[in-house]
Design a protein around this motif. Structure first.
Motif, mmCIF file in Angstrom:
data_model
loop_
_atom_site.group_PDB
_atom_site.id
_atom_site.type_symbol
_atom_site.label_atom_id
_atom_site.label_comp_id
_atom_site.label_asym_id
_atom_site.label_seq_id
_atom_site.Cartn_x
_atom_site.Cartn_y
_atom_site.Cartn_z
ATOM 1 N N LYS A 24 92.142 -1.763 81.728
ATOM 2 C CA LYS A 24 92.301 -0.935 82.105
ATOM 3 C C LYS A 24 92.114 -0.434 80.731
ATOM 4 O O LYS A 24 91.132 0.709 80.369
ATOM 5 C CB LYS A 24 92.780 -0.078 82.254
ATOM 6 C CG LYS A 24 93.126 1.402 83.626
ATOM 7 C CD LYS A 24 93.820 1.568 84.365
ATOM 8 C CE LYS A 24 92.943 3.077 85.168
ATOM 9 N NZ LYS A 24 93.941 3.567 86.594
ATOM 10 N N VAL A 25 93.887 -0.255 80.239
ATOM 11 C CA VAL A 25 93.238 0.212 78.213
ATOM 12 C C VAL A 25 92.078 -0.437 77.334
ATOM 13 O O VAL A 25 91.989 0.989 76.720
ATOM 14 C CB VAL A 25 94.590 0.630 77.464
ATOM 15 C CG1 VAL A 25 94.978 1.005 76.230
ATOM 16 C CG2 VAL A 25 96.122 1.120 78.979
ATOM 17 N N ILE A 38 89.258 2.734 75.715
ATOM 18 C CA ILE A 38 89.305 2.438 74.164
ATOM 19 C C ILE A 38 87.926 2.054 73.818
ATOM 20 O O ILE A 38 86.939 2.408 73.140
ATOM 21 C CB ILE A 38 89.970 1.188 73.212
ATOM 22 C CG1 ILE A 38 91.211 1.740 73.911
ATOM 23 C CG2 ILE A 38 89.784 1.056 71.954
ATOM 24 C CD1 ILE A 38 92.535 0.791 73.390
ATOM 25 N N LYS A 39 87.341 1.286 74.622
ATOM 26 C CA LYS A 39 85.933 0.746 74.343
ATOM 27 C C LYS A 39 85.300 1.735 74.542
ATOM 28 O O LYS A 39 83.802 2.187 73.963
ATOM 29 C CB LYS A 39 86.033 -0.596 75.556
ATOM 30 C CG LYS A 39 84.322 -1.628 74.904
ATOM 31 C CD LYS A 39 84.445 -2.305 75.414
ATOM 32 C CE LYS A 39 82.697 -2.943 75.305
ATOM 33 N NZ LYS A 39 82.734 -4.635 76.492
ATOM 34 N N ILE A 96 93.354 9.680 72.935
ATOM 35 C CA ILE A 96 94.901 10.476 73.226
ATOM 36 C C ILE A 96 95.015 11.136 74.345
ATOM 37 O O ILE A 96 96.443 10.359 75.424
ATOM 38 C CB ILE A 96 95.726 10.801 71.997
ATOM 39 C CG1 ILE A 96 95.796 9.861 70.865
ATOM 40 C CG2 ILE A 96 96.646 11.521 72.406
ATOM 41 C CD1 ILE A 96 96.426 11.061 69.696
ATOM 42 N N LYS A 97 94.464 12.156 74.335
ATOM 43 C CA LYS A 97 94.924 12.436 75.615
ATOM 44 C C LYS A 97 94.460 11.299 77.206
ATOM 45 O O LYS A 97 94.780 11.774 78.073
ATOM 46 C CB LYS A 97 93.543 13.911 75.815
ATOM 47 C CG LYS A 97 94.948 14.970 75.110
ATOM 48 C CD LYS A 97 93.911 16.314 75.239
ATOM 49 C CE LYS A 97 93.894 17.356 74.743
ATOM 50 N NZ LYS A 97 93.538 18.482 74.349
ATOM 51 N N LYS A 98 93.330 10.625 76.679
ATOM 52 C CA LYS A 98 92.910 9.617 77.682
ATOM 53 C C LYS A 98 93.955 8.348 78.096
ATOM 54 O O LYS A 98 94.078 8.091 79.717
ATOM 55 C CB LYS A 98 91.647 9.034 77.702
ATOM 56 C CG LYS A 98 90.339 10.092 77.917
ATOM 57 C CD LYS A 98 88.611 9.281 77.812
ATOM 58 C CE LYS A 98 87.631 10.043 78.290
ATOM 59 N NZ LYS A 98 86.451 9.093 77.725
ATOM 60 N N LEU A 99 94.631 8.198 77.147
ATOM 61 C CA LEU A 99 95.175 6.967 77.867
ATOM 62 C C LEU A 99 96.500 7.275 77.436
ATOM 63 O O LEU A 99 97.274 6.740 78.273
ATOM 64 C CB LEU A 99 95.226 6.251 76.265
ATOM 65 C CG LEU A 99 94.114 5.285 75.524
ATOM 66 C CD1 LEU A 99 94.008 5.094 74.016
ATOM 67 C CD2 LEU A 99 93.682 4.497 76.108
ATOM 68 N N TRP A 107 101.887 3.203 84.225
ATOM 69 C CA TRP A 107 102.347 2.191 83.857
ATOM 70 C C TRP A 107 103.977 1.725 83.563
ATOM 71 O O TRP A 107 104.608 1.104 84.384
ATOM 72 C CB TRP A 107 101.291 1.421 83.460
ATOM 73 C CG TRP A 107 101.147 -0.403 83.864
ATOM 74 C CD1 TRP A 107 100.987 -0.903 85.041
ATOM 75 C CD2 TRP A 107 102.023 -0.742 82.911
ATOM 76 N NE1 TRP A 107 101.473 -2.104 84.523
ATOM 77 C CE2 TRP A 107 102.182 -2.355 83.719
ATOM 78 C CE3 TRP A 107 102.343 -1.286 81.787
ATOM 79 C CZ2 TRP A 107 102.370 -3.435 83.481
ATOM 80 C CZ3 TRP A 107 103.479 -2.592 81.462
ATOM 81 C CH2 TRP A 107 103.146 -3.578 82.091
ATOM 82 N N CYS A 108 104.219 2.350 82.960
ATOM 83 C CA CYS A 108 105.481 2.482 82.143
ATOM 84 C C CYS A 108 107.135 2.565 83.199
ATOM 85 O O CYS A 108 107.436 2.299 82.690
ATOM 86 C CB CYS A 108 105.266 2.718 80.447
ATOM 87 S SG CYS A 108 104.653 2.180 79.658
ATOM 88 N N ASN A 109 106.061 4.090 83.558
ATOM 89 C CA ASN A 109 107.354 4.734 84.755
ATOM 90 C C ASN A 109 107.591 3.741 85.935
ATOM 91 O O ASN A 109 108.641 3.574 85.862
ATOM 92 C CB ASN A 109 106.559 5.726 85.086
ATOM 93 C CG ASN A 109 107.016 6.869 83.252
ATOM 94 O OD1 ASN A 109 107.225 6.492 82.878
ATOM 95 N ND2 ASN A 109 106.257 8.096 84.035
#
Length: 465
Positions: free
Chosen positions: A234-235, A239-240, A251-254, A261-263
């Motif tokens: 997904k990330v 980026i692609k 940056i605002k999209k990622l 996901w990390c939380n």
């Protein structure tokens, strides 16, 4: 018996289900029935569901009308003769009602299990019930026990019980495995709600203990490989597809994707996985920069898009703006000096505390739920926030608050001495602790005299209950 039921509830989360699994296997390796109900929301029998509701006729007719209303896909209306339409507000609740009783079924099996002690005598019914665990979250559930035959028996009984609801287990997602050892062709461990739960053999210096001695294994819960791959893809796709946009927009999209996901996985063993995924993301970001600047080299891309922040040279961020207007806004907190991509490794690993027993926000234990959630419908917002901030303890005596205690909000710095009405100056105390604190902090002194020469009245205590 370990029962964690229901998903989509304000008092239960996927992390509580994972916590229940860990509690069930942390001292003993067990066999696992990892099951998934095939098309649970689409095939529930309406007649059986309505009979389980057993409500008054008016509400029953209304729910039946909701179930029969149909689903609009595009410009077509499809009938719903069975199941609860996914996306409906009440569908998760109705699905949980339909599956209610699965826990009682397993609990009824437990006393009849043939389990013997080391001396050959039959174990008590209480110990048999404690040995069998069912953890369910929505339509996903696992059954845990140390005997393989018990697991197979539970599977047969569950399939018979689901047949009355016109449901069945999905063969491709239903498997029997073991938390520590390989069972036939099944690898050790299992996946549940995006987590991988598995036990690994360890030496005596890493092994935990129980009453019988060393365990010989360690229970490790990590993000599943499938979840890692989905997140990375997904990330990578974002980026692609963002080669034509600027760094700030990327940056605002990622950031929301990485943060969410990390939380979700910040409560388990994720530190090494976070670090590895971040290295892969950095590689993708370098390729993104090389595609934007085809005539530049890797070192130039690194110096343009990666900067040193907090001693880390590989922070994907914009340059710190020197514009005095932006710097003035940054000092006021209205605008950041630079836009920075959140790293996976920036997420702190904090263990989730499972909800105790069968506790519910509606059981009247407002102290427990306010301390846990920071809000409760029967408690003022300020009291709930202070309970959560103080972790359920009185700031004066250090003892835990209990249901029935008289609580009062106190000003740390008394208002008579210039204390402000704000959270930084509020604390929650027992009533008797508040009286003791007020008597000793000088807030009842007669130093302040009004124009008539009379002392000001003492500050009244603010009673909560």
């Amino acid at each position: 018996m370990n029962l964690t039921a229901m998903g989509f509830a304000c008092d239960r989360s996927g992390h509580d289900a994972i916590g229940a699994i860990f509690a069930a296997i942390k001292h003993k390796s067990k066999f696992v029935l990892d099951a998934d109900i095939s098309k649970c929301f689409d095939k529930i029998n309406h007649k059986t569901l309505l009979s389980k509701l057993n409500t008054f006729p008016t509400l029953g007719r209304q729910i039946r009308a909701w179930l029969k209303a149909g689903v609009v896909d595009g410009k077509k209306l499809f009938p719903t003769d069975e199941g609860t339409p996914q996306g409906g507000v009440i569908s998760p609740l109705l699905a949980n009602i339909a599956l209610h009783g699965l826990e009682e079924l397993i609990m009824g099996i437990a006393p009849n299990i043939d389990m013997k002690r080391l001396d050959g005598t039959q174990m008590s019914g209480r110990d048999k019930i404690k040995s069998l665990s069912l953890i369910r979250y929505a339509d996903d559930f696992v059954v845990l026990h140390e005997d393989l035959e018990v697991i197979k028996l539970c599977k047969c009984k569950i399939e018979e019980w689901l047949f009355d609801l016109s449901l069945e287990l999905k063969p491709s997602k239903t498997r029997i495995s073991h938390t520590l050892n390989q069972v036939e062709d099944e690898k050790p461990g299992f996946n549940f709600l995006g987590f991988n739960i598995r036990q690994f053999p360890v030496g005596k210096y890493q092994s935990g203990k129980n009453r019988r001695g060393l365990l010989g294994f360690k229970t490790i819960i990590t993000p599943s490989k499938e979840s890692q791959k989905r997140h990375y893809h997904k990330v990578s796709e974002v980026i692609k597809m963002s080669r034509g946009i600027d760094q700030v927009t990327l940056i605002k999209k990622l950031n929301p994707i990485i943060r969410g996901w990390c939380n979700y996985y910040s409560t388990v063993v994720s530190e090494k996985i976070f670090s590895r995924i971040w290295h892969l993301v950095v590689h993708k970001l370098l390729k993104w920069g090389l595609h934007r600047h085809r005539n530049k080299g890797r070192r130039w891309i690194q110096s343009k898009y990666f900067h040193t922040v907090g001693g880390d040279n590989w922070t994907f961020s914009t340059r710190e703006d020197k514009n005095p207007i932006i710097l003035r806004k940054a000092r006021r907190g209205k605008q950041p000096k630079r836009q920075t991509l959140r790293k996976h490794s920036d997420t702190d690993i904090v263990r989730h505390v499972k909800v105790k027993g069968n506790a519910s926000p509606y059981d009247g234990e407002w102290v427990y739920w306010s301390t846990r959630m920071g809000n409760h419908p029967e408690v003022p917002k300020r009291v709930s926030i202070l309970l959560k901030r103080q972790k359920g303890k009185c700031s004066h005596c250090g003892n835990y608050f209990k249901d029935g205690d008289s609580l009062e909000v106190d000003h740390i710095v008394p208002k008579s001495k210039g204390g402000k009405n704000k959270y930084d100056n509020w604390q929650l105390l027992h009533r008797h602790c508040h009286d003791t604190k007020t008597a000793n902090d000088g807030s009842l002194g007669n130093k302040s005299i009004c124009n008539r020469g009379k002392p000001k009245p003492p500050v009244k205590s603010e009673s909560i209950f």
